[in-house]
Design a protein around this motif. Sequence first.
Motif, PDB file in Angstrom:
ATOM      1  N   UNK A  85       0.785  -1.079  -0.092  1.00 22.88           N
ATOM      2  CA  UNK A  85      -0.039  -0.014   0.011  1.00 22.88           C
ATOM      3  C   UNK A  85       0.989   1.291   0.011  1.00 22.88           C
ATOM      4  N   UNK A  86       1.948   1.025   0.651  1.00 26.90           N
ATOM      5  CA  UNK A  86       2.782   2.255   0.394  1.00 26.90           C
ATOM      6  C   UNK A  86       3.656   2.368  -0.542  1.00 26.90           C
ATOM      7  N   UNK A  87       3.885   1.281  -1.479  1.00 27.37           N
ATOM      8  CA  UNK A  87       4.792   1.466  -2.546  1.00 27.37           C
ATOM      9  C   UNK A  87       3.648   1.770  -3.770  1.00 27.37           C
ATOM     10  N   UNK A  88       2.612   1.286  -3.797  1.00 34.73           N
ATOM     11  CA  UNK A  88       1.710   1.539  -4.806  1.00 34.73           C
ATOM     12  C   UNK A  88       0.669   2.576  -4.745  1.00 34.73           C
ATOM     13  N   UNK A  89       0.553   3.071  -3.706  1.00 35.22           N
ATOM     14  CA  UNK A  89      -0.541   4.051  -3.395  1.00 35.22           C
ATOM     15  C   UNK A  89      -0.063   5.319  -2.369  1.00 35.22           C
ATOM     16  N   UNK A  90       1.097   4.871  -1.954  1.00 32.93           N
ATOM     17  CA  UNK A  90       1.629   6.019  -0.988  1.00 32.93           C
ATOM     18  C   UNK A  90       0.701   6.236   0.278  1.00 32.93           C
ATOM     19  N   UNK A  91       0.050   5.188   0.709  1.00 27.81           N
ATOM     20  CA  UNK A  91      -0.507   5.183   1.884  1.00 27.81           C
ATOM     21  C   UNK A  91       0.274   4.608   3.075  1.00 27.81           C
ATOM     22  N   UNK A  92       0.150   5.301   4.145  1.00 31.14           N
ATOM     23  CA  UNK A  92       0.629   4.931   5.507  1.00 31.14           C
ATOM     24  C   UNK A  92      -0.457   4.216   6.323  1.00 31.14           C
ATOM     25  N   UNK A  93      -0.340   2.882   6.628  1.00 27.94           N
ATOM     26  CA  UNK A  93      -1.512   2.321   7.470  1.00 27.94           C
ATOM     27  C   UNK A  93      -1.127   1.803   8.600  1.00 27.94           C
ATOM     28  N   UNK A  94      -1.887   1.865   9.759  1.00 27.81           N
ATOM     29  CA  UNK A  94      -1.557   1.356  10.969  1.00 27.81           C
ATOM     30  C   UNK A  94      -1.778   0.038  11.202  1.00 27.81           C
ATOM     31  N   UNK A  95      -3.152  -0.189  10.696  1.00 24.76           N
ATOM     32  CA  UNK A  95      -3.869  -1.612  10.975  1.00 24.76           C
ATOM     33  C   UNK A  95      -4.243  -2.188   9.710  1.00 24.76           C
ATOM     34  N   UNK A  96      -4.268  -3.459   9.421  1.00 25.81           N
ATOM     35  CA  UNK A  96      -4.964  -4.016   8.404  1.00 25.81           C
ATOM     36  C   UNK A  96      -5.744  -5.319   9.024  1.00 25.81           C
ATOM     37  N   UNK A  97      -6.888  -5.555   8.657  1.00 23.73           N
ATOM     38  CA  UNK A  97      -7.906  -6.676   9.035  1.00 23.73           C
ATOM     39  C   UNK A  97      -8.130  -7.757   8.181  1.00 23.73           C
ATOM     40  N   UNK A  98      -7.937  -8.885   8.632  1.00 18.64           N
ATOM     41  CA  UNK A  98      -7.882 -10.170   7.836  1.00 18.64           C
ATOM     42  C   UNK A  98      -9.431 -10.545   7.627  1.00 18.64           C
ATOM     43  N   UNK A  99      -9.855 -10.590   6.585  1.00 16.91           N
ATOM     44  CA  UNK A  99     -11.529 -10.832   6.190  1.00 16.91           C
ATOM     45  C   UNK A  99     -11.722 -12.010   5.643  1.00 16.91           C
TER      46      UNK A  99
END
Length: 194
Positions: A85-99
Amino acid sequence: MTTEEHVVLVDGDGNRIGTAPKTLVHGAETPLHLAFSSYVFNHDGSVLLTRRADHKITWPSVWTNSCCGHPLPDEPLDQAVTRRLSYELGLSVERVDLMLPSFAYRAVMANGVVEHELCPVYRVVVDAREAPNPDEVGETRWMPWKEFADGVRNGLLSVSPWCREQVPLLEELGSDPLSWEPAPRDELPPAARV
């Protein structure tokens, strides 16, 4: 000198059976390998869609979910999601949830190239705007989840084959993507439990 990226090869039960260079796994005889899909939402419940870059080997120029990719060998899937997400979309995220911990699919392009992935699906919620990397993403678009899901289900939106299969499964989790209950990490395939 850069090291060539490898993907994790898996058997039908989700066990790791080796690795292979990423550049060699997508062809007419694509082996089953570990990957991920992610759906990025804002706090209004709209989903970020991406159009794959024109030069991608698999499904170039096709609209799809927010971000897909492959974990590096011995990289936890949630960290792979964050990295891509950082590389492709420049987004810094703190949490990802498994669905969807055990989603898998096989799809064949018109030219015979096969995609064959064991591909757990994640939800990510962000505040920031995306900054697409043109090496990966041709275009982005935010869409209300219900409008997007209805469009995919009714065949009104043309999306990647994996996205077309994932959306109905995500809809089963409830109408509000922000309230979906994450799946337990121990439901991931063995190869993904790094």
